[in-house]
Motif scaffolding. Sequence first.
Motif, PDB file in Angstrom:
ATOM      1  N   MET A   1       0.821  -1.189   0.000  1.00  0.00           N
ATOM      2  CA  MET A   1       0.000   0.000   0.000  1.00  0.00           C
ATOM      3  C   MET A   1       0.865   1.252   0.000  1.00  0.00           C
ATOM      4  O   MET A   1       0.513   2.242  -0.613  1.00  0.00           O
ATOM      5  N   LYS A   2       2.007   1.182   0.678  1.00  0.00           N
ATOM      6  CA  LYS A   2       2.876   2.337   0.751  1.00  0.00           C
ATOM      7  C   LYS A   2       3.494   2.644  -0.609  1.00  0.00           C
ATOM      8  O   LYS A   2       3.645   3.802  -0.984  1.00  0.00           O
ATOM      9  N   ILE A   3       3.830   1.607  -1.359  1.00  0.00           N
ATOM     10  CA  ILE A   3       4.429   1.800  -2.681  1.00  0.00           C
ATOM     11  C   ILE A   3       3.413   2.427  -3.630  1.00  0.00           C
ATOM     12  O   ILE A   3       3.736   3.308  -4.431  1.00  0.00           O
ATOM     13  N   LEU A   4       2.175   2.001  -3.542  1.00  0.00           N
ATOM     14  CA  LEU A   4       1.122   2.556  -4.388  1.00  0.00           C
ATOM     15  C   LEU A   4       0.896   4.042  -4.085  1.00  0.00           C
ATOM     16  O   LEU A   4       0.713   4.852  -5.002  1.00  0.00           O
ATOM     17  N   ALA A   5       0.970   4.425  -2.799  1.00  0.00           N
ATOM     18  CA  ALA A   5       0.794   5.828  -2.424  1.00  0.00           C
ATOM     19  C   ALA A   5       1.967   6.669  -2.925  1.00  0.00           C
ATOM     20  O   ALA A   5       1.778   7.797  -3.377  1.00  0.00           O
ATOM     21  N   LEU A   6       3.190   6.126  -2.864  1.00  0.00           N
ATOM     22  CA  LEU A   6       4.352   6.856  -3.361  1.00  0.00           C
ATOM     23  C   LEU A   6       4.288   7.039  -4.877  1.00  0.00           C
ATOM     24  O   LEU A   6       4.655   8.103  -5.397  1.00  0.00           O
ATOM     25  N   MET A   7       3.824   6.024  -5.587  1.00  0.00           N
ATOM     26  CA  MET A   7       3.713   6.137  -7.044  1.00  0.00           C
ATOM     27  C   MET A   7       2.649   7.164  -7.422  1.00  0.00           C
ATOM     28  O   MET A   7       2.828   7.966  -8.352  1.00  0.00           O
ATOM     29  N   ALA A   8       1.545   7.194  -6.695  1.00  0.00           N
ATOM     30  CA  ALA A   8       0.488   8.166  -6.976  1.00  0.00           C
ATOM     31  C   ALA A   8       0.969   9.584  -6.692  1.00  0.00           C
ATOM     32  O   ALA A   8       0.700  10.518  -7.457  1.00  0.00           O
ATOM     33  N   ALA A   9       1.721   9.758  -5.610  1.00  0.00           N
ATOM     34  CA  ALA A   9       2.248  11.081  -5.288  1.00  0.00           C
ATOM     35  C   ALA A   9       3.261  11.528  -6.342  1.00  0.00           C
ATOM     36  O   ALA A   9       3.326  12.704  -6.715  1.00  0.00           O
ATOM     37  N   GLY A  10       4.061  10.594  -6.845  1.00  0.00           N
ATOM     38  CA  GLY A  10       5.023  10.926  -7.889  1.00  0.00           C
ATOM     39  C   GLY A  10       4.348  11.332  -9.184  1.00  0.00           C
ATOM     40  O   GLY A  10       4.782  12.253  -9.879  1.00  0.00           O
TER      41      GLY A  10
END
Length: 75
Positions: A1-10
């Motif tokens: 879930m954390k990786i998905l949030a970082l990709m969305a923020a990027g």
Amino acid sequence: MKILALMAAGLIGAAALTPLPAMASGSGQTVVRERTTVRHVSNNRHNRWRWKTVCRTQWRNHHRTRVCRKVRVRW
């Protein structure tokens, strides 16, 4: 879930940095400037002399009394 949030923020950050085609051309920019309003102070009140009452307390005949006087001040 954390990786998905970082990709969305990027992706959101990259989209914010890329200029839009209409803004990149520079042909449609308008500069809006406000007009300043100059207000003048009327001389009815300022830079005039007036009488002001100045009071202080003194001891007279073993009693504290208020002694007032009128003073001219520039207002």
